[in-house]
Design a protein around this motif. Structure first.
Motif, PDB file in Angstrom:
ATOM      1  N   ARG A 278       0.856  -1.188   0.000  1.00 25.91           N
ATOM      2  CA  ARG A 278       0.000   0.000   0.000  1.00 25.91           C
ATOM      3  C   ARG A 278       0.886   1.229   0.000  1.00 25.91           C
ATOM      4  O   ARG A 278       2.015   1.196   0.469  1.00 25.91           O
ATOM      5  CB  ARG A 278      -0.913   0.017   1.234  1.00 25.91           C
ATOM      6  CG  ARG A 278      -0.155  -0.121   2.561  1.00 25.91           C
ATOM      7  CD  ARG A 278      -1.084  -0.078   3.735  1.00 25.91           C
ATOM      8  NE  ARG A 278      -0.390  -0.410   4.985  1.00 25.91           N
ATOM      9  CZ  ARG A 278      -0.934  -0.256   6.191  1.00 25.91           C
ATOM     10  NH1 ARG A 278      -2.155   0.222   6.311  1.00 25.91           N
ATOM     11  NH2 ARG A 278      -0.255  -0.593   7.273  1.00 25.91           N
ATOM     12  N   GLU A 315      -5.485  14.231  -7.445  1.00 23.14           N
ATOM     13  CA  GLU A 315      -6.521  13.522  -6.687  1.00 23.14           C
ATOM     14  C   GLU A 315      -6.803  14.209  -5.355  1.00 23.14           C
ATOM     15  O   GLU A 315      -7.950  14.217  -4.886  1.00 23.14           O
ATOM     16  CB  GLU A 315      -6.120  12.066  -6.486  1.00 23.14           C
ATOM     17  CG  GLU A 315      -6.074  11.252  -7.779  1.00 23.14           C
ATOM     18  CD  GLU A 315      -7.362  11.351  -8.582  1.00 23.14           C
ATOM     19  OE1 GLU A 315      -8.455  11.172  -7.986  1.00 23.14           O
ATOM     20  OE2 GLU A 315      -7.286  11.616  -9.795  1.00 23.14           O
ATOM     21  N   GLU A 324     -10.057   9.039   0.178  1.00 26.24           N
ATOM     22  CA  GLU A 324     -10.515   8.814  -1.189  1.00 26.24           C
ATOM     23  C   GLU A 324      -9.441   9.232  -2.188  1.00 26.24           C
ATOM     24  O   GLU A 324      -9.245   8.573  -3.214  1.00 26.24           O
ATOM     25  CB  GLU A 324     -11.803   9.607  -1.440  1.00 26.24           C
ATOM     26  CG  GLU A 324     -12.993   9.126  -0.624  1.00 26.24           C
ATOM     27  CD  GLU A 324     -14.231   9.972  -0.874  1.00 26.24           C
ATOM     28  OE1 GLU A 324     -14.151  10.927  -1.690  1.00 26.24           O
ATOM     29  OE2 GLU A 324     -15.271   9.681  -0.257  1.00 26.24           O
ATOM     30  N   ALA A 327      -6.639   6.621  -2.244  1.00 27.33           N
ATOM     31  CA  ALA A 327      -7.090   5.391  -2.900  1.00 27.33           C
ATOM     32  C   ALA A 327      -7.163   5.577  -4.410  1.00 27.33           C
ATOM     33  O   ALA A 327      -6.771   4.687  -5.188  1.00 27.33           O
ATOM     34  CB  ALA A 327      -8.458   4.978  -2.353  1.00 27.33           C
ATOM     35  N   SER A 328      -7.640   6.740  -4.857  1.00 32.82           N
ATOM     36  CA  SER A 328      -7.738   7.001  -6.292  1.00 32.82           C
ATOM     37  C   SER A 328      -6.352   7.141  -6.921  1.00 32.82           C
ATOM     38  O   SER A 328      -6.110   6.653  -8.033  1.00 32.82           O
ATOM     39  CB  SER A 328      -8.559   8.269  -6.516  1.00 32.82           C
ATOM     40  OG  SER A 328      -8.792   8.481  -7.884  1.00 32.82           O
ATOM     41  N   TYR A 329      -5.450   7.812  -6.234  1.00 30.08           N
ATOM     42  CA  TYR A 329      -4.046   7.942  -6.680  1.00 30.08           C
ATOM     43  C   TYR A 329      -3.441   6.567  -6.929  1.00 30.08           C
ATOM     44  O   TYR A 329      -2.819   6.307  -7.974  1.00 30.08           O
ATOM     45  CB  TYR A 329      -3.278   8.716  -5.611  1.00 30.08           C
ATOM     46  CG  TYR A 329      -1.799   8.469  -5.479  1.00 30.08           C
ATOM     47  CD1 TYR A 329      -0.901   8.806  -6.491  1.00 30.08           C
ATOM     48  CD2 TYR A 329      -1.271   7.958  -4.285  1.00 30.08           C
ATOM     49  CE1 TYR A 329       0.465   8.612  -6.338  1.00 30.08           C
ATOM     50  CE2 TYR A 329       0.094   7.772  -4.117  1.00 30.08           C
ATOM     51  CZ  TYR A 329       0.959   8.087  -5.140  1.00 30.08           C
ATOM     52  OH  TYR A 329       2.317   7.900  -4.975  1.00 30.08           O
ATOM     53  N   GLU A 330      -3.666   5.662  -5.993  1.00 32.34           N
ATOM     54  CA  GLU A 330      -3.097   4.325  -6.131  1.00 32.34           C
ATOM     55  C   GLU A 330      -3.772   3.544  -7.257  1.00 32.34           C
ATOM     56  O   GLU A 330      -3.108   2.835  -8.025  1.00 32.34           O
ATOM     57  CB  GLU A 330      -3.227   3.579  -4.800  1.00 32.34           C
ATOM     58  CG  GLU A 330      -2.453   2.293  -4.754  1.00 32.34           C
ATOM     59  CD  GLU A 330      -2.229   1.785  -3.338  1.00 32.34           C
ATOM     60  OE1 GLU A 330      -1.944   0.574  -3.198  1.00 32.34           O
ATOM     61  OE2 GLU A 330      -2.319   2.579  -2.378  1.00 32.34           O
ATOM     62  N   LYS A 331      -5.073   3.687  -7.390  1.00 35.76           N
ATOM     63  CA  LYS A 331      -5.802   2.968  -8.431  1.00 35.76           C
ATOM     64  C   LYS A 331      -5.352   3.409  -9.824  1.00 35.76           C
ATOM     65  O   LYS A 331      -5.179   2.583 -10.737  1.00 35.76           O
ATOM     66  CB  LYS A 331      -7.303   3.206  -8.275  1.00 35.76           C
ATOM     67  CG  LYS A 331      -8.151   2.479  -9.311  1.00 35.76           C
ATOM     68  CD  LYS A 331      -9.643   2.746  -9.094  1.00 35.76           C
ATOM     69  CE  LYS A 331     -10.494   2.028 -10.145  1.00 35.76           C
ATOM     70  NZ  LYS A 331     -11.937   2.294  -9.940  1.00 35.76           N
ATOM     71  N   ILE A 332      -5.142   4.720  -9.997  1.00 34.81           N
ATOM     72  CA  ILE A 332      -4.726   5.248 -11.299  1.00 34.81           C
ATOM     73  C   ILE A 332      -3.295   4.869 -11.629  1.00 34.81           C
ATOM     74  O   ILE A 332      -2.973   4.499 -12.761  1.00 34.81           O
ATOM     75  CB  ILE A 332      -4.884   6.781 -11.322  1.00 34.81           C
ATOM     76  CG1 ILE A 332      -6.357   7.174 -11.263  1.00 34.81           C
ATOM     77  CG2 ILE A 332      -4.218   7.385 -12.566  1.00 34.81           C
ATOM     78  CD1 ILE A 332      -6.591   8.647 -11.045  1.00 34.81           C
ATOM     79  N   ARG A 334      -1.100   2.482 -10.109  1.00 34.22           N
ATOM     80  CA  ARG A 334      -0.534   1.133  -9.957  1.00 34.22           C
ATOM     81  C   ARG A 334      -0.311   0.395 -11.281  1.00 34.22           C
ATOM     82  O   ARG A 334       0.719  -0.261 -11.454  1.00 34.22           O
ATOM     83  CB  ARG A 334      -1.384   0.289  -9.015  1.00 34.22           C
ATOM     84  CG  ARG A 334      -0.917   0.378  -7.573  1.00 34.22           C
ATOM     85  CD  ARG A 334      -1.159  -0.877  -6.777  1.00 34.22           C
ATOM     86  NE  ARG A 334      -0.781  -0.680  -5.384  1.00 34.22           N
ATOM     87  CZ  ARG A 334       0.386  -1.062  -4.878  1.00 34.22           C
ATOM     88  NH1 ARG A 334       1.298  -1.611  -5.676  1.00 34.22           N
ATOM     89  NH2 ARG A 334       0.659  -0.870  -3.604  1.00 34.22           N
ATOM     90  N   PRO A 335      -1.226   0.466 -12.244  1.00 40.66           N
ATOM     91  CA  PRO A 335      -0.959  -0.226 -13.522  1.00 40.66           C
ATOM     92  C   PRO A 335       0.285   0.314 -14.225  1.00 40.66           C
ATOM     93  O   PRO A 335       1.037  -0.453 -14.836  1.00 40.66           O
ATOM     94  CB  PRO A 335      -2.230   0.046 -14.338  1.00 40.66           C
ATOM     95  CG  PRO A 335      -3.288   0.297 -13.313  1.00 40.66           C
ATOM     96  CD  PRO A 335      -2.596   1.022 -12.196  1.00 40.66           C
TER      97      PRO A 335
END
Length: 399
Positions: A278, A315, A324, A327-332, A334-335
């Motif tokens: 994380r 974000e 939030e 979490a959005s920073y990581e979601k965008i 990570r790929p």
């Protein structure tokens, strides 16, 4: 953006870039750096792909161009300094081993800080010794300065971040490459031109000499080994180790070794990647190498730092709730990080072959790297995936 006070630890690339974007959203920003002053110089980094789009949006591309190393390409040379293969900076659309925008790390930091000064407080010569997150604020204790509280803390330090350990303990997983590299600056010689020169000796040993724009040459000495722990030696021991490992390497290695012992900016590292389960905990987030170092082998470090800073700030600007936003920073991101870190374990072995026949084979293969018929194939090996992300539009562009 909800008006927040944010402490950023680290003033290399990711930290100042984040400070710039956070100020575009508003907020009180403090950047603390352990070094007593801005670390100028450093080794060459490249700006490409999505990272280049970010600096364009920052309005600093021209400033970077004015401070590039003007490197024309990279030549793979033999012990007699004869070029066996060469790849120009224009190859692969300027996204090959040498990019169109090559700049010293310290010079890039200067450009970023100059752009991110207004409304940002920089504190050099200090470091965080403790962080207490009570859910409402984060109390930060410093080695020298007074204790302060912030709404958020972002750790934008290096691969072995001390501040990360204060919050995340031993959650970090390191992916080693069995590769050690020493970096330092040496005086320029007559043989140092506008092309970087890569020399490989048997035993998986390589030396890279790169021109800079300051009248000196940047050196890197690399060797592969299954032995561990050399990064824990003191500076004198590491230099003595290099002298033993490269004693019979030939080429211009004696010159490089002699200067190694004199270099004021000598840096030695165990090359690897940072894998974190994380990137945030409570009101503290990780950015850049401290979160997801892809290693110099990937060619993606600077792009990850710049893109990560842009997305994290964006974000935070988009969400009032920091949870939030994190979490959005990581979601965008990570790929993009996963793609950057997908470096084959054999990559260092390809770059620094073990035997003379293997070195000759590598050079032969590289001679065909830019031939149009096979360029697409080699592009996948020699061009990092720096465009593997669609940058969000946060409406904060300046360029």
């Amino acid at each position: 953006m909800k008006q927040r006070s944010v402490l950023i630890t680290g003033a290399s690339i990711a930290g100042p870039a984040l400070a710039f974007w956070l100020r575009r959203h508003g907020g009180e920003i403090v950047v603390v750096e352990r070094a007593p002053e801005l670390r100028d110089g450093g080794q060459t980094v490249d700006i490409r792909g999505a990272g280049r789009k970010v600096v364009q949006r920052m309005g600093i591309e021209q400033a970077i161009r004015e401070n590039t190393t003007h490197e024309d390409g990279i030549a793979f040379v033999d012990a007699e300094n004869r070029t066996q293969a060469g790849i120009g900076a224009e190859a692969f659309g300027g996204e090959g081993p040498v990019a169109e925008l090559e700049i010293l790390r310290g010079e890039l930091a200067k450009v970023l800080i100059a752009r991110a000064q207004e409304g940002v407080t920089y504190v050099f010569g200090d470091q965080v010794t403790g962080l207490v997150d009570d859910g409402e604020k984060v109390e930060a204790r410093f080695l020298h300065g007074a204790t302060r509280t912030f709404d958020l803390v972002v750790i934008a330090e290096g691969i072995n971040s001390r501040t990360r350990k204060l919050v995340f303990g031993d959650e970090v997983t390191m992916r080693p490459f069995n590769l050690y590299t020493a970096y330092f600056t040496i005086p320029r010689a007559d043989t140092d031109g506008r092309w970087a020169r890569w020399f490989s000796a048997p035993g998986s040993r390589s030396v890279l000499l790169r021109p800079d724009n300051l009248g000196t040459t940047r050196a890197a000495m690399m060797f592969l080994t299954s032995e561990r722990g050399y990064e824990k030696l003191d500076r004198a021991e590491q230099q003595a180790l290099l002298a033993r490992v490269f004693a019979d390497a030939g080429w211009e290695v004696p010159r490089v070794l002699a200067e190694c012992f004199k270099a004021k900016d000598f840096y030695f590292e165990d090359v690897g990647q940072v894998r974190m389960p994380r990137w945030s905990k409570g009101r503290v987030a990780l950015l850049g190498d401290a979160a997801y170092c892809a290693s110099p082998v990937s060619g993606m470090g600077t792009s990850l730092a710049l893109v990560g800073a842009y997305v994290l700030a964006g974000e935070l600007g988009r969400h009032d709730d920091h949870r939030e936003a994190f979490a959005s920073y990581e979601k965008i991101l990570r790929p993009y990080v996963k793609e950057a870190q997908s470096v084959p374990r054999f990559a260092p072995r390809l770059a620094s072959p073990r035997t003379r026949p293997a070195i000759a084979l590598r050079n032969t293969v590289l001679r065909f790297a830019t031939v149009p018929v096979v360029q697409n194939l080699f592009g996948k090996l020699l061009s990092p995936p720096t465009n593997a992300i669609t940058l969000p539009d946060y409406g904060t562009w300046t360029g």
